[in-house]
Design a protein around this motif. Structure first.
Motif, PDB file in Angstrom:
ATOM      1  N   LEU A   2       7.291  -3.444  45.286  1.00 44.96           N
ATOM      2  CA  LEU A   2       7.227  -1.986  45.416  1.00 44.96           C
ATOM      3  C   LEU A   2       6.282  -1.548  46.516  1.00 44.96           C
ATOM      4  O   LEU A   2       6.504  -0.536  47.167  1.00 44.96           O
ATOM      5  CB  LEU A   2       6.802  -1.348  44.091  1.00 44.96           C
ATOM      6  CG  LEU A   2       7.779  -1.487  42.936  1.00 44.96           C
ATOM      7  CD1 LEU A   2       7.184  -0.878  41.677  1.00 44.96           C
ATOM      8  CD2 LEU A   2       9.104  -0.858  43.264  1.00 44.96           C
ATOM      9  N   ASP A   3       5.238  -2.310  46.729  1.00 44.82           N
ATOM     10  CA  ASP A   3       4.264  -1.952  47.756  1.00 44.82           C
ATOM     11  C   ASP A   3       4.852  -2.093  49.153  1.00 44.82           C
ATOM     12  O   ASP A   3       4.475  -1.378  50.067  1.00 44.82           O
ATOM     13  CB  ASP A   3       3.020  -2.832  47.620  1.00 44.82           C
ATOM     14  CG  ASP A   3       1.851  -2.289  48.420  1.00 44.82           C
ATOM     15  OD1 ASP A   3       1.619  -1.066  48.363  1.00 44.82           O
ATOM     16  OD2 ASP A   3       1.179  -3.085  49.083  1.00 44.82           O
ATOM     17  N   ILE A  12       6.266   6.538  44.745  1.00 42.32           N
ATOM     18  CA  ILE A  12       5.448   6.245  43.567  1.00 42.32           C
ATOM     19  C   ILE A  12       4.047   6.791  43.797  1.00 42.32           C
ATOM     20  O   ILE A  12       3.442   6.568  44.839  1.00 42.32           O
ATOM     21  CB  ILE A  12       5.384   4.718  43.320  1.00 42.32           C
ATOM     22  CG1 ILE A  12       6.770   4.183  43.023  1.00 42.32           C
ATOM     23  CG2 ILE A  12       4.415   4.396  42.181  1.00 42.32           C
ATOM     24  CD1 ILE A  12       6.838   2.671  42.963  1.00 42.32           C
ATOM     25  N   LYS A  14       1.620   6.766  40.924  1.00 41.31           N
ATOM     26  CA  LYS A  14       0.704   6.023  40.065  1.00 41.31           C
ATOM     27  C   LYS A  14       1.493   5.142  39.109  1.00 41.31           C
ATOM     28  O   LYS A  14       2.515   5.554  38.579  1.00 41.31           O
ATOM     29  CB  LYS A  14      -0.160   6.991  39.265  1.00 41.31           C
ATOM     30  CG  LYS A  14      -1.235   6.345  38.444  1.00 41.31           C
ATOM     31  CD  LYS A  14      -2.065   7.406  37.764  1.00 41.31           C
ATOM     32  CE  LYS A  14      -3.430   6.881  37.443  1.00 41.31           C
ATOM     33  NZ  LYS A  14      -4.303   7.926  36.953  1.00 41.31           N
ATOM     34  N   VAL A  15       0.991   3.947  38.884  1.00 43.26           N
ATOM     35  CA  VAL A  15       1.577   3.018  37.920  1.00 43.26           C
ATOM     36  C   VAL A  15       0.526   2.752  36.852  1.00 43.26           C
ATOM     37  O   VAL A  15      -0.634   2.471  37.169  1.00 43.26           O
ATOM     38  CB  VAL A  15       2.009   1.703  38.593  1.00 43.26           C
ATOM     39  CG1 VAL A  15       2.465   0.692  37.551  1.00 43.26           C
ATOM     40  CG2 VAL A  15       3.105   1.952  39.616  1.00 43.26           C
ATOM     41  N   CYS A  17      -0.471   0.283  33.874  1.00 37.68           N
ATOM     42  CA  CYS A  17      -0.224  -1.044  33.322  1.00 37.68           C
ATOM     43  C   CYS A  17      -0.966  -1.164  32.000  1.00 37.68           C
ATOM     44  O   CYS A  17      -2.180  -0.980  31.960  1.00 37.68           O
ATOM     45  CB  CYS A  17      -0.711  -2.129  34.284  1.00 37.68           C
ATOM     46  SG  CYS A  17       0.076  -2.091  35.892  1.00 37.68           S
ATOM     47  N   THR A  32      -2.756  -6.818  41.372  1.00 39.71           N
ATOM     48  CA  THR A  32      -2.545  -5.435  41.816  1.00 39.71           C
ATOM     49  C   THR A  32      -3.554  -4.986  42.866  1.00 39.71           C
ATOM     50  O   THR A  32      -3.355  -3.949  43.496  1.00 39.71           O
ATOM     51  CB  THR A  32      -2.575  -4.460  40.624  1.00 39.71           C
ATOM     52  OG1 THR A  32      -3.840  -4.570  39.958  1.00 39.71           O
ATOM     53  CG2 THR A  32      -1.450  -4.756  39.648  1.00 39.71           C
ATOM     54  N   ILE A  40      -2.950   2.364  40.776  1.00 35.67           N
ATOM     55  CA  ILE A  40      -2.635   1.573  39.582  1.00 35.67           C
ATOM     56  C   ILE A  40      -3.768   1.726  38.586  1.00 35.67           C
ATOM     57  O   ILE A  40      -4.935   1.580  38.927  1.00 35.67           O
ATOM     58  CB  ILE A  40      -2.432   0.090  39.932  1.00 35.67           C
ATOM     59  CG1 ILE A  40      -1.227  -0.058  40.851  1.00 35.67           C
ATOM     60  CG2 ILE A  40      -2.273  -0.745  38.666  1.00 35.67           C
ATOM     61  CD1 ILE A  40      -0.968  -1.456  41.306  1.00 35.67           C
ATOM     62  N   HIS A 100       9.046   6.732  34.756  1.00 33.91           N
ATOM     63  CA  HIS A 100       9.407   5.358  34.419  1.00 33.91           C
ATOM     64  C   HIS A 100       8.349   4.764  33.492  1.00 33.91           C
ATOM     65  O   HIS A 100       7.166   5.075  33.628  1.00 33.91           O
ATOM     66  CB  HIS A 100       9.461   4.472  35.667  1.00 33.91           C
ATOM     67  CG  HIS A 100      10.515   4.860  36.636  1.00 33.91           C
ATOM     68  ND1 HIS A 100      10.374   5.926  37.481  1.00 33.91           N
ATOM     69  CD2 HIS A 100      11.724   4.329  36.892  1.00 33.91           C
ATOM     70  CE1 HIS A 100      11.464   6.038  38.229  1.00 33.91           C
ATOM     71  NE2 HIS A 100      12.285   5.077  37.887  1.00 33.91           N
ATOM     72  N   ILE A 101       8.800   3.914  32.591  1.00 35.16           N
ATOM     73  CA  ILE A 101       7.879   3.169  31.741  1.00 35.16           C
ATOM     74  C   ILE A 101       8.339   1.714  31.766  1.00 35.16           C
ATOM     75  O   ILE A 101       9.487   1.415  31.474  1.00 35.16           O
ATOM     76  CB  ILE A 101       7.875   3.665  30.287  1.00 35.16           C
ATOM     77  CG1 ILE A 101       7.412   5.120  30.224  1.00 35.16           C
ATOM     78  CG2 ILE A 101       6.988   2.777  29.417  1.00 35.16           C
ATOM     79  CD1 ILE A 101       7.480   5.719  28.837  1.00 35.16           C
ATOM     80  N   LYS A 102       7.448   0.823  32.122  1.00 35.75           N
ATOM     81  CA  LYS A 102       7.729  -0.604  32.095  1.00 35.75           C
ATOM     82  C   LYS A 102       6.902  -1.204  30.971  1.00 35.75           C
ATOM     83  O   LYS A 102       5.698  -0.993  30.907  1.00 35.75           O
ATOM     84  CB  LYS A 102       7.345  -1.239  33.439  1.00 35.75           C
ATOM     85  CG  LYS A 102       7.771  -2.687  33.582  1.00 35.75           C
ATOM     86  CD  LYS A 102       6.674  -3.592  33.112  1.00 35.75           C
ATOM     87  CE  LYS A 102       7.030  -5.049  33.359  1.00 35.75           C
ATOM     88  NZ  LYS A 102       6.363  -5.912  32.375  1.00 35.75           N
TER      89      LYS A 102
END
Length: 120
Positions: A2-3, A12, A14-15, A17, A32, A40, A100-102
């Motif tokens: 993704l980066d 994107i 913010k992610v 984790c 990360t 992140i 999105h949710i992973k």
């Protein structure tokens, strides 16, 4: 991935984790740290249907799991558990902004999905 993908990476912001296992948190932070295109946030908790603690166990594997566990085992430990709503509140993120949710929850899927009523 993704980066380095400019089409995705620039969209994107913010992610988040979610990782309750300290060993995996260390690896996740290291992995990360090379990402520069978006923020992140690594959260030291598990996601569940209530706020509190849950018993986790490494069993025969290397990662903590939150099912079929017993606290009297040397490989068991208590970890923080939060609902997705509490986590978003703690991070000051409105649910409607989540796109999105992973999740990597090893058999805890039904509990997770029953707890995300805030999205529908």
């Amino acid at each position: 991935m993704l980066d380095h993908d400019r089409d995705i990476g620039t969209k994107i912001k913010k992610v988040i984790c979610i990782e309750p296992d300290p060993k995996n948190q260390f690896v996740l932070k290291k992995t990360t740290s090379i990402i520069k295109n978006f923020g992140i946030e690594i959260c030291n908790c598990a996601i569940g249907s209530y706020d509190g603690e849950i018993i986790s166990n490494k069993s025969n594997g290397t990662c903590l799991q939150t099912y079929d566990t017993d606290i009297d085992d040397k490989s068991s430990k208590l970890v923080k558990v939060k609902t997705i709503q509490t986590l978003l509140d703690d991070l000051e993120i409105r649910p409607e902004l989540v796109t999105h949710i992973k999740v990597d929850i090893d058999g805890y899927e039904s509990t997770f999905f029953s707890a995300i009523k805030i999205f529908y």
